[in-house]
Design an enzyme around this catalytic site. Structure first.
Site, PDB file in Angstrom:
ATOM      1  N   CYS A 270       0.878  -1.227  -0.007  1.00  0.00           N
ATOM      2  CA  CYS A 270       0.101  -0.106   0.051  1.00  0.00           C
ATOM      3  C   CYS A 270       0.899   1.290   0.003  1.00  0.00           C
ATOM      4  O   CYS A 270       2.084   1.318   0.637  1.00  0.00           O
ATOM      5  CB  CYS A 270      -0.944   0.131   1.297  1.00  0.00           C
ATOM      6  SG  CYS A 270      -1.976  -1.136   1.490  1.00  0.00           S
TER       7      CYS A 270
ATOM      8  N   CYS B  40      -8.577   0.623 -16.701  1.00  0.00           N
ATOM      9  CA  CYS B  40      -7.526   0.502 -15.370  1.00  0.00           C
ATOM     10  C   CYS B  40      -6.354   1.560 -15.650  1.00  0.00           C
ATOM     11  O   CYS B  40      -5.343   1.696 -14.647  1.00  0.00           O
ATOM     12  CB  CYS B  40      -6.891  -0.736 -14.991  1.00  0.00           C
ATOM     13  SG  CYS B  40      -5.962  -1.438 -16.469  1.00  0.00           S
TER      14      CYS B  40
END
Length: 409
Positions: A71, A365
């Site tokens: 992340c 995307c």
């Protein structure tokens, strides 16, 4: 030591500051407006001290955030992340001279990722499994990952056992774990070659962990078909096949696709995968699904044939990069769904731009390649009515979207 003011975030999530001598300096783990202090080497402040924090800074919800590279934005408030991702889309459109109504970002909840690619290495005492440290090949254990669904996180002992079973001491396994309706679907690459002993041990492991399927390189051992449900159809994707990252994200994209198409009767679904959009759309319209992977089109067709109440779905295995659908093939549809990979669909869009397709639902995307492709359509009579930003990859820099393009002439 040097003090800097962070001006903005780059596309990889690092902060960017300016220096009159060095130029741009990249700083990880910071937010715009923050004052930071640290040593700059090679244009990077690798270990910044936050002198003046942003009011958008929050405590990372995951205890692995500092070590794990999975992340990039856990230090940012959810509202900041949504606004930043929306701005990424807006800037991509502006770079192509486009304007559109950009709808509020839809973000998937924590612990909803239904697939994860873990890395695993053998050690002297057993094995290590998790994600890579940022910018490193070091594997970090993540037993309390706040991103993946609990059933995926609970698979880490399985991943370790697979490494003990079939990884070399110097190599690394890549283990893709996917949640299905019948159990976990596990695909392993990077291990030793399959032999009789390994095949038997994989079978025992599948029984021990209740796996639906385990695939080692190209060899699959199936206990139960690993089913994914698309609309009214149950589909068994081939090992490693593409799947939307979260159920919430998939639902948001599907809702946007339905909205973009409106009440169409005959739809082409390009880059259709295993039927994520084609099969739900078949509840109301005839669909022609086109996908480059024959195994995926076979899975889609099997799902359709065994479902109840769907309209006719045809399929075609076709490389849309080298052999796009031509205008005479496209003109029979009153709506098109297109969901290309990150590179976009330049060749296919070139053919679509020569048509008068009433409505196009464009899923992407990559905002940059989407904007490029959308600009080609807009230059040939299409209106970009709206863009829906979808954040399936929470706390990452990844941005997805769906958009409506309407032929105006």
């Amino acid at each position: 030591m040097q003090r800097l003011i962070i001006e903005r975030l780059g596309h990889k999530g690092d902060g960017i500051a300016s220096d009159p001598v060095i130029g741009q300096i990249f700083v990880p783990g910071v937010l715009p407006g923050e004052e930071v202090e640290g040593v700059v080497e090679g244009g990077v402040m690798a270990a910044p001290k936050i002198v003046t924090p942003s009011d958008q800074r929050v405590k990372a919800p995951c205890r692995h955030a500092k070590a794990c590279g999975g992340c990039q934005l856990q230090h940012a408030h959810d509202d900041f992340a949504s606004t930043w991702k929306t701005d990424v889309v807006r800037r991509a459109l502006e770079a192509q001279g486009l304007e559109a109504d950009i709808r509020a970002c839809i973000t998937s909840s924590p612990q909803t990722r239904r697939r994860a690619s873990f890395s695993a290495k053998r050690t002297k005492k057993g094995a290590l499994a998790g994600f890579h440290k940022k910018g490193s090949d070091v594997v970090v254990e993540v037993p309390d990952c706040q991103l993946v669904a609990p059933v995926i996180g609970a698979a880490l002992p399985l991943v370790q056992d697979l490494a003990v079973l079939g990884a070399s001491r110097k190599g690394e396994l890549s283990v893709l774990v996917t949640q299905s309706l019948t159990g976990l679907d596990v695909s392993v690459t990077g291990g030793k070659p399959v032999d009789t002993a390994l095949r038997e041990e994989l079978g025992a492991m599948a029984r021990k962990y209740g796996l639906a399927r385990v695939t080692w390189d190209d060899e699959a051992l199936t206990r139960l078909p690993p089913i994914q449900r698309f609309g009214a159809a149950d589909v068994t994707p081939p090992p490693g096949a593409f799947l939307q990252a979260t159920p919430e994200g998939e639902a948001a994209l599907l809702a946007a696709v339905r909205d973009a198409l409106g009440p169409v009767k005959y739809v082409a679904d390009l880059f259709a995968g295993c039927g994520t959009f084609a099969l739900p759309l078949a509840q109301d319209a005839r669909v022609h699904a086109v996908e480059g992977d024959k195994a995926m089109t076979k899975a889609l067709d099997h799902g359709w044939r065994n479902a109840q109440g769907l309209k006719h779905v045809t399929h075609e295995a076709r490389d849309l990069f080298r052999n796009p659908l031509l205008p005479d093939e496209l003109d029979k549809f009153d709506g098109v769904v297109i969901d290309p990979p990150r590179a976009g669909a330049e060749a296919q869009v070139e053919q679509m731009a020569r048509c008068k397709i009433p409505r196009i639902a464009f899923v992407s995307c990559n905002p940059v390649t989407f904007a490029r492709d959308a600009a080609r359509l807009v230059a040939n009579g299409y209106a970009l009515n709206w863009v829906q930003v979808v954040d399936q990859f929470r706390w990452s820099t990844h941005v997805e979207l769906a958009a409506e393009l309407e032929y105006k002439g």
